[in-house]
Write a protein that holds these residues in place. Sequence first.
Motif, short mmCIF file in Angstrom:
data_model
loop_
_atom_site.label_atom_id
_atom_site.label_comp_id
_atom_site.label_asym_id
_atom_site.label_seq_id
_atom_site.Cartn_x
_atom_site.Cartn_y
_atom_site.Cartn_z
N LEU A 43 27.52 10.94 31.15
CA LEU A 43 27.94 11.37 29.81
C LEU A 43 28.93 12.53 29.90
N ALA A 44 28.68 13.49 30.76
CA ALA A 44 29.58 14.64 30.90
C ALA A 44 30.96 14.20 31.39
N ILE A 45 31.00 13.28 32.33
CA ILE A 45 32.29 12.79 32.82
C ILE A 45 33.00 12.01 31.73
N ALA A 46 32.29 11.12 31.04
CA ALA A 46 32.89 10.36 29.94
C ALA A 46 33.41 11.29 28.84
N PHE A 47 32.67 12.34 28.55
CA PHE A 47 33.07 13.31 27.53
C PHE A 47 34.38 13.98 27.92
N ASN A 48 34.52 14.36 29.18
CA ASN A 48 35.76 14.98 29.64
C ASN A 48 36.91 13.99 29.65
N LEU A 49 36.65 12.73 30.01
CA LEU A 49 37.71 11.72 29.97
C LEU A 49 38.15 11.46 28.53
N ASP A 50 37.19 11.42 27.60
CA ASP A 50 37.52 11.25 26.19
C ASP A 50 38.39 12.41 25.70
N ARG A 51 38.10 13.59 26.20
CA ARG A 51 38.89 14.77 25.83
C ARG A 51 40.34 14.63 26.31
N LEU A 52 40.53 14.07 27.50
CA LEU A 52 41.89 13.85 27.99
C LEU A 52 42.65 12.90 27.05
N GLY A 96 41.14 19.71 32.18
CA GLY A 96 40.19 18.61 32.06
C GLY A 96 39.82 18.00 33.40
N VAL A 97 40.81 17.81 34.25
CA VAL A 97 40.54 17.24 35.57
C VAL A 97 39.67 18.19 36.39
N LYS A 98 39.93 19.48 36.30
CA LYS A 98 39.09 20.47 37.01
C LYS A 98 37.64 20.35 36.55
N ASN A 99 37.42 20.20 35.26
CA ASN A 99 36.05 20.03 34.74
C ASN A 99 35.40 18.77 35.32
N ILE A 100 36.16 17.69 35.41
CA ILE A 100 35.62 16.45 35.98
C ILE A 100 35.34 16.63 37.46
N ASP A 110 33.71 24.26 26.46
CA ASP A 110 35.15 24.30 26.70
C ASP A 110 35.91 23.49 25.64
N PHE A 111 35.39 22.32 25.28
CA PHE A 111 36.01 21.50 24.24
C PHE A 111 35.94 22.23 22.90
N ALA A 112 34.79 22.83 22.59
CA ALA A 112 34.62 23.56 21.33
C ALA A 112 35.61 24.70 21.22
N VAL A 113 35.83 25.41 22.32
CA VAL A 113 36.76 26.55 22.33
C VAL A 113 38.17 26.08 22.01
N ASN A 114 38.60 24.98 22.58
CA ASN A 114 39.97 24.52 22.37
C ASN A 114 40.20 23.75 21.09
N SER A 115 39.15 23.12 20.56
CA SER A 115 39.38 22.21 19.44
C SER A 115 38.43 22.39 18.27
N SER A 116 37.48 23.27 18.36
CA SER A 116 36.46 23.61 17.37
C SER A 116 35.14 22.95 17.75
N PRO A 117 34.05 23.64 17.46
CA PRO A 117 32.73 23.04 17.73
C PRO A 117 32.55 21.69 17.03
N LYS A 118 32.97 21.60 15.79
CA LYS A 118 32.79 20.36 15.02
C LYS A 118 33.52 19.19 15.68
N THR A 119 34.76 19.41 16.10
CA THR A 119 35.52 18.35 16.76
C THR A 119 34.86 17.94 18.07
N ALA A 120 34.44 18.91 18.86
CA ALA A 120 33.79 18.61 20.14
C ALA A 120 32.52 17.80 19.93
N ILE A 121 31.72 18.22 18.96
CA ILE A 121 30.47 17.51 18.68
C ILE A 121 30.74 16.10 18.20
N LYS A 122 31.74 15.92 17.34
CA LYS A 122 32.08 14.57 16.86
C LYS A 122 32.45 13.64 18.01
#
Length: 175
Positions: free
Chosen positions: A134-143, A163-167, A92-104
């Motif tokens: 890690l998944a929760i922290a990743f989604n919070l970082d995305r917010l 983002g909140v729905k994902n969390i 979901d992060f990759a789709v909205n912001s690019s795979p490279k950004t999500a991975i970083k």
Amino acid sequence: LPKKHSFRSEGRRPAMTFDEAFDKLIGHEGGYVNNPSDKGGETKYGISKNAYPRENIAELTLERAKAIYLHDYWGPAGCDVVPDVLRFSLFDFAVNSSPKTAIKHLQKLVGVFADGIIGPHTLAAIQLSPPVRLAIAFNLDRLLFWSDLADFNHFGAGWVRRGVKNILDLLPLVK
């Protein structure tokens, strides 16, 4: 050394597939829109004219969108090699912001050099992290990432809901 965590979902169910992730993603993405405030231009199923100038966005089929998501987002983001619980969030992060950004962003969370490539060091660091945490922290970082974007005032409410729905989807996995 920290305890190594399994990439599997502890026998509860098979790992999330691309098809399952795509179906969930389409629940976030809409049909055809051409919002003048969206720098992506006309968009359908989350595929924008700006990102895909050769596509006829108005005539884009769901099957074509699915092929784009598999080839350009799921695969490059490394969704098949991360823990099951992290797959959708990374996709979901990759789709909205690019795979490279999500991975970083993921790499920064696990404390490795943020080069935007899921390699052996990144995978090892991910494996040492508690997957749900890690998944929760990743989604919070995305917010936090979204809150710094210039168009947050226009699109932020929708992004935050996403983002909140994902969390919230992850919370039943917290032990």
